[in-house]
Design an enzyme around this catalytic site. Sequence first.
Site, PDB file in Angstrom:
ATOM      1  N   SER A 113      63.976  30.729  44.050  1.00 55.75           N
ATOM      2  CA  SER A 113      63.658  29.825  42.946  1.00 55.75           C
ATOM      3  C   SER A 113      64.482  30.237  41.742  1.00 55.75           C
ATOM      4  CB  SER A 113      62.166  29.933  42.610  1.00 55.75           C
ATOM      5  OG  SER A 113      61.861  29.335  41.367  1.00 55.75           O
ATOM      6  N   TYR A 126      54.563  34.941  40.236  1.00 55.64           N
ATOM      7  CA  TYR A 126      55.531  34.173  41.021  1.00 55.64           C
ATOM      8  C   TYR A 126      56.952  34.662  40.760  1.00 55.64           C
ATOM      9  CZ  TYR A 126      58.006  30.108  42.900  1.00 55.64           C
ATOM     10  OH  TYR A 126      58.839  29.289  43.620  1.00 55.64           O
TER      11      TYR A 126
END
Length: 230
Positions: A113, A126
Amino acid sequence: MSRLVVVTGGTRGIGAAVAKRFTDLGDRVVALGRADCDVTDEDAVATVFKELGEIDVLVNNAGVASSAPLAKTSVADWRSQWEVNATGAFLCTRAVLPGMLARDHGRVVTVASTAALAGQRYTAAYAASKHAAVGLMRAVAAEVTGTGVTANAVCPTFVRTDMTATTVQRIAATTGRSEEDSERMVAGMSPLGRLLEPDEVAFAVVFLAAREAAAVNGQTIVLDGGGVQR
């Protein structure tokens, strides 16, 4: 000659798009969902991957996400994201790497990501887990340098998936915005100005897994329209 491709988190969203891309190329694809293999379970990963045999391409796509200010991030949330996003990639990569090195060919592609490269508010667990996944990829790339094996990652911005839909719903519930406005706000977080489609991520994965990409190793391909430049 077709290859055996394993895609974790391969039954929906990005994983399903990746699996379809490889299938369309004529490869044999095993799309593992949570019911097929818990990527956080060392014994389960070892058993499943041993049964699958000689794996040519591994796509570490299984992932989870939640958001909260650091002070409100629970240890349970931290651990669950770390276990799936980082430990899962570690266990699956460890399971396939010896065979790839013995055969002197193989591709490991990790779906990370933009949060793996730059910090954002409310994403401590995250972002940390995705940074770890990219760090793992780079360490593996260093180990396989000079062989027929490569390890790389793709780092997309928000993609049109169930995970992003949950993020949009959470923003709408928290801010009182409509879901349409919330989605526009999420899309506007990158210069791209829209959500990525799963197949755009799949295209980058298939490129990194191509035989012709043998010289690409230890790299991250960022898919966000130019916001994060590496």
